[in-house]
Design an enzyme around this catalytic site. Structure first.
Site, PDB file in Angstrom:
ATOM      1  N   LYS A   1      43.236  26.101 123.478  1.00  0.00           N
ATOM      2  CA  LYS A   1      43.909  24.798 123.416  1.00  0.00           C
ATOM      3  C   LYS A   1      43.146  23.931 122.419  1.00  0.00           C
ATOM      4  O   LYS A   1      41.943  23.761 122.535  1.00  0.00           O
ATOM      5  CB  LYS A   1      43.919  24.121 124.787  1.00  0.00           C
ATOM      6  CG  LYS A   1      44.676  22.789 124.768  1.00  0.00           C
ATOM      7  CD  LYS A   1      44.605  22.095 126.099  1.00  0.00           C
ATOM      8  CE  LYS A   1      43.330  21.355 126.332  1.00  0.00           C
ATOM      9  NZ  LYS A   1      43.131  20.152 125.508  1.00  0.00           N
TER      10      LYS A   1
ATOM     11  N   ASP B   1      47.516  20.435 121.895  1.00  0.00           N
ATOM     12  CA  ASP B   1      47.575  19.395 122.942  1.00  0.00           C
ATOM     13  C   ASP B   1      47.364  18.014 122.319  1.00  0.00           C
ATOM     14  O   ASP B   1      46.271  17.471 122.372  1.00  0.00           O
ATOM     15  CB  ASP B   1      46.478  19.731 123.971  1.00  0.00           C
ATOM     16  CG  ASP B   1      46.352  18.720 125.100  1.00  0.00           C
ATOM     17  OD1 ASP B   1      47.344  18.043 125.421  1.00  0.00           O
ATOM     18  OD2 ASP B   1      45.247  18.615 125.664  1.00  0.00           O
ATOM     19  N   LEU B   2      48.428  17.475 121.709  1.00  0.00           N
ATOM     20  CA  LEU B   2      48.297  16.161 121.061  1.00  0.00           C
ATOM     21  C   LEU B   2      48.965  15.059 121.882  1.00  0.00           C
ATOM     22  O   LEU B   2      48.859  13.885 121.548  1.00  0.00           O
ATOM     23  CB  LEU B   2      48.881  16.209 119.642  1.00  0.00           C
ATOM     24  CG  LEU B   2      48.190  17.195 118.689  1.00  0.00           C
ATOM     25  CD1 LEU B   2      48.855  17.177 117.312  1.00  0.00           C
ATOM     26  CD2 LEU B   2      46.704  16.890 118.554  1.00  0.00           C
ATOM     27  N   LYS B   3      49.694  15.429 122.910  1.00  0.00           N
ATOM     28  CA  LYS B   3      50.299  14.479 123.859  1.00  0.00           C
ATOM     29  C   LYS B   3      51.000  13.322 123.136  1.00  0.00           C
ATOM     30  O   LYS B   3      50.645  12.158 123.285  1.00  0.00           O
ATOM     31  CB  LYS B   3      49.247  13.902 124.811  1.00  0.00           C
ATOM     32  CG  LYS B   3      48.522  14.935 125.655  1.00  0.00           C
ATOM     33  CD  LYS B   3      47.657  14.259 126.714  1.00  0.00           C
ATOM     34  CE  LYS B   3      46.888  15.232 127.556  1.00  0.00           C
ATOM     35  NZ  LYS B   3      45.777  15.906 126.864  1.00  0.00           N
TER      36      LYS B   3
ATOM     37  N   ASP C   1      55.607   8.043 121.586  1.00  0.00           N
ATOM     38  CA  ASP C   1      55.953   6.970 120.646  1.00  0.00           C
ATOM     39  C   ASP C   1      57.466   6.778 120.744  1.00  0.00           C
ATOM     40  O   ASP C   1      58.112   7.370 121.621  1.00  0.00           O
ATOM     41  CB  ASP C   1      55.509   7.380 119.229  1.00  0.00           C
ATOM     42  CG  ASP C   1      55.225   6.173 118.338  1.00  0.00           C
ATOM     43  OD1 ASP C   1      56.003   5.186 118.386  1.00  0.00           O
ATOM     44  OD2 ASP C   1      54.247   6.215 117.585  1.00  0.00           O
TER      45      ASP C   1
ATOM     46  N   PRO D   1      61.366   7.440 120.084  1.00  0.00           N
ATOM     47  CA  PRO D   1      61.972   8.767 119.929  1.00  0.00           C
ATOM     48  C   PRO D   1      62.038   9.273 118.491  1.00  0.00           C
ATOM     49  O   PRO D   1      61.733  10.447 118.234  1.00  0.00           O
ATOM     50  CB  PRO D   1      63.376   8.575 120.527  1.00  0.00           C
ATOM     51  CG  PRO D   1      63.188   7.503 121.561  1.00  0.00           C
ATOM     52  CD  PRO D   1      62.169   6.558 120.978  1.00  0.00           C
TER      53      PRO D   1
ATOM     54  N   THR E   1      60.156   8.578 115.881  1.00  0.00           N
ATOM     55  CA  THR E   1      58.825   8.924 115.373  1.00  0.00           C
ATOM     56  C   THR E   1      58.360  10.255 115.959  1.00  0.00           C
ATOM     57  O   THR E   1      57.810  11.106 115.246  1.00  0.00           O
ATOM     58  CB  THR E   1      57.830   7.794 115.724  1.00  0.00           C
ATOM     59  OG1 THR E   1      58.304   6.595 115.122  1.00  0.00           O
ATOM     60  CG2 THR E   1      56.435   8.091 115.232  1.00  0.00           C
TER      61      THR E   1
ATOM     62  N   THR F   1      45.528  14.803 135.085  1.00  0.00           N
ATOM     63  CA  THR F   1      44.713  15.267 136.219  1.00  0.00           C
ATOM     64  C   THR F   1      43.487  14.375 136.445  1.00  0.00           C
ATOM     65  O   THR F   1      42.800  14.519 137.446  1.00  0.00           O
ATOM     66  CB  THR F   1      44.266  16.736 136.006  1.00  0.00           C
ATOM     67  OG1 THR F   1      43.949  16.920 134.631  1.00  0.00           O
ATOM     68  CG2 THR F   1      45.363  17.697 136.395  1.00  0.00           C
TER      69      THR F   1
ATOM     70  N   ARG G   1      38.298  24.283 138.013  1.00  0.00           N
ATOM     71  CA  ARG G   1      36.846  24.391 138.132  1.00  0.00           C
ATOM     72  C   ARG G   1      36.469  25.703 138.781  1.00  0.00           C
ATOM     73  O   ARG G   1      37.063  26.087 139.794  1.00  0.00           O
ATOM     74  CB  ARG G   1      36.268  23.223 138.968  1.00  0.00           C
ATOM     75  CG  ARG G   1      36.363  21.876 138.276  1.00  0.00           C
ATOM     76  CD  ARG G   1      35.476  21.834 137.028  1.00  0.00           C
ATOM     77  NE  ARG G   1      35.609  20.591 136.264  1.00  0.00           N
ATOM     78  CZ  ARG G   1      36.427  20.417 135.227  1.00  0.00           C
ATOM     79  NH1 ARG G   1      37.212  21.388 134.819  1.00  0.00           N
ATOM     80  NH2 ARG G   1      36.448  19.264 134.574  1.00  0.00           N
TER      81      ARG G   1
ATOM     82  N   GLN H   1      37.466  14.772 135.941  1.00  0.00           N
ATOM     83  CA  GLN H   1      38.718  15.196 136.565  1.00  0.00           C
ATOM     84  C   GLN H   1      38.705  14.811 138.043  1.00  0.00           C
ATOM     85  O   GLN H   1      37.661  14.818 138.685  1.00  0.00           O
ATOM     86  CB  GLN H   1      38.892  16.710 136.431  1.00  0.00           C
ATOM     87  CG  GLN H   1      38.959  17.210 134.995  1.00  0.00           C
ATOM     88  CD  GLN H   1      40.326  17.007 134.353  1.00  0.00           C
ATOM     89  OE1 GLN H   1      41.131  16.166 134.801  1.00  0.00           O
ATOM     90  NE2 GLN H   1      40.602  17.729 133.292  1.00  0.00           N
TER      91      GLN H   1
ATOM     92  N   ARG I   1      35.335  22.637 130.279  1.00  0.00           N
ATOM     93  CA  ARG I   1      33.899  22.563 130.530  1.00  0.00           C
ATOM     94  C   ARG I   1      33.355  23.610 131.491  1.00  0.00           C
ATOM     95  O   ARG I   1      32.186  23.972 131.381  1.00  0.00           O
ATOM     96  CB  ARG I   1      33.545  21.143 130.994  1.00  0.00           C
ATOM     97  CG  ARG I   1      33.636  20.141 129.853  1.00  0.00           C
ATOM     98  CD  ARG I   1      33.705  18.718 130.334  1.00  0.00           C
ATOM     99  NE  ARG I   1      34.994  18.427 130.958  1.00  0.00           N
ATOM    100  CZ  ARG I   1      35.375  17.219 131.363  1.00  0.00           C
ATOM    101  NH1 ARG I   1      34.551  16.195 131.219  1.00  0.00           N
ATOM    102  NH2 ARG I   1      36.561  17.035 131.919  1.00  0.00           N
TER     103      ARG I   1
HETATM  104  O1  C5P Z   1      36.811  20.343 130.645  1.00  0.00           O
HETATM  105  P1  C5P Z   1      38.105  20.392 131.395  1.00  0.00           P
HETATM  106  O2  C5P Z   1      38.414  21.753 131.976  1.00  0.00           O
HETATM  107  O3  C5P Z   1      38.261  19.262 132.381  1.00  0.00           O
HETATM  108  O4  C5P Z   1      39.182  20.169 130.233  1.00  0.00           O
HETATM  109  C1  C5P Z   1      40.527  19.989 130.473  1.00  0.00           C
HETATM  110  C2  C5P Z   1      41.238  19.928 129.159  1.00  0.00           C
HETATM  111  O5  C5P Z   1      42.623  19.807 129.441  1.00  0.00           O
HETATM  112  C3  C5P Z   1      40.865  18.762 128.276  1.00  0.00           C
HETATM  113  O6  C5P Z   1      40.937  19.218 126.921  1.00  0.00           O
HETATM  114  C4  C5P Z   1      41.931  17.732 128.527  1.00  0.00           C
HETATM  115  O7  C5P Z   1      42.231  16.960 127.400  1.00  0.00           O
HETATM  116  C5  C5P Z   1      43.137  18.618 128.872  1.00  0.00           C
HETATM  117  N1  C5P Z   1      44.148  18.031 129.731  1.00  0.00           N
HETATM  118  C6  C5P Z   1      43.897  17.533 130.984  1.00  0.00           C
HETATM  119  N2  C5P Z   1      44.893  16.956 131.733  1.00  0.00           N
HETATM  120  C7  C5P Z   1      46.125  16.914 131.282  1.00  0.00           C
HETATM  121  C8  C5P Z   1      46.401  17.435 130.015  1.00  0.00           C
HETATM  122  C9  C5P Z   1      45.385  18.018 129.272  1.00  0.00           C
HETATM  123  O8  C5P Z   1      42.761  17.599 131.434  1.00  0.00           O
HETATM  124  N3  C5P Z   1      47.088  16.416 132.040  1.00  0.00           N
END
Ligand code: C5P
Length: 237
Positions: free
Chosen positions: A32, A59-61, A64, A66, A68, A120, A182, A191, A212
């Site tokens: 990702k 994952d740029l989320k 904006d 519609p 754009t 999350t 985790r 998180q 992480r």
């Molecule tokens: O380090 P960790 O496992 O918490 O990373 C989660 C990754 O998922 C991060 O890159 C975060 O930007 C992404 N993410 C998220 N929650 C979302 C969408 C993406 O944690 N709803």
């Protein structure tokens, strides 16, 4: 190797991300790419990863107006990544136009459009009191998923605690991508709604995003293998 676990490449540069993949023998694992790496390295990072046989979730989320978002998706469609995303909070018209942009920009490639439901890292109190969105997290995530599906999204990002309910509401083929994963013994960090890979799969997750717990582990390769083992040992699918 499972294709269901996306490793979050949350590194500031390709030099560091590439070195991490190389040193830990993580060749060709699904990855990702988020804002940090993409804003630094640009579209070339996607080409490099694809040349090295990585499946890519970009994952740029986007969030904006519609038009754009539609125009941005048209541009992103040429990268031919597996998944891209928008915030469901942008509303149904924005999601529809995002899908139009993807399809019209590159009719020959099926990039899946994923809508982020509730992050999350978000807690119930913040949702209700700061954002003024009433209801419990589960119902909000399911409601967002439902209109995202009707607007043309192929799936959602949600927490593992919502995936099953979303599948019930939107159908088994509607994709659920779950971050907040985790491994046993790893830190929760920022998180809030976390769970293990096995729990996620049993609760309706199609794809996991793990950052992480792997990148900060003493031995990332072993942590990655642990994640796969937990995923594969779970009973679902
Ligand atoms: O380090 P960790 O496992 O918490 O990373 C989660 C990754 O998922 C991060 O890159 C975060 O930007 C992404 N993410 C998220 N929650 C979302 C969408 C993406 O944690 N709803």
């Amino acid at each position: 190797m499972t294709k269901s676990i996306y490793l979050a490449l949350d590194f500031p540069t390709w030099k560091e991300a590439g070195r991490f993949l190389e040193e830990n023998d993580l060749h060709g694992v699904p990855v990702k790419v988020g804002m940090e790496l993409y804003y630094r390295e640009g579209p070339q990072i996607i080409d490099k990863l694809k040349e090295n046989n990585h499946k890519v979730f970009l994952d740029l989320k986007l969030h904006d107006i519609p038009t754009t978002v539609m125009r941005a998706m048209k541009v992103l469609s040429s990268l031919e990544v597996d998944l891209v995303n928008v915030h469901a909070l942008g509303g149904s018209e924005m999601i529809q136009r995002a899908k139009d942009g993807l399809i019209n920009g590159n009719p020959n490639f099926d990039t899946k459009l994923i809508a982020v439901t509730v992050l999350t890292s978000m807690e119930q109190r913040v949702l209700n009191e700061e954002l003024g969105i009433s209801g419990n997290l589960l119902n909000v995530a399911v409601g967002f998923s439902s209109f995202a599906k009707k607007s043309g999204a192929d799936g959602v990002v949600c927490s593992v605690h919502e995936a099953n309910q979303i599948k019930t509401e939107c159908g088994r083929d509607f994709i659920t991508v779950t971050p907040g994963i985790r491994l046993i013994d790893s830190d929760v960090n920022d998180q809030k709604r976390v769970a293990s890979p096995g729990f996620a799969r049993n609760n309706g997750a199609d794809y996991l995003v793990i950052g992480r717990s792997i990148t900060k582990a003493k031995n990332p390769r072993i942590a990655y293998e642990q994640a796969i083992a937990e995923w594969e040992e779970s009973t679902c699918k």
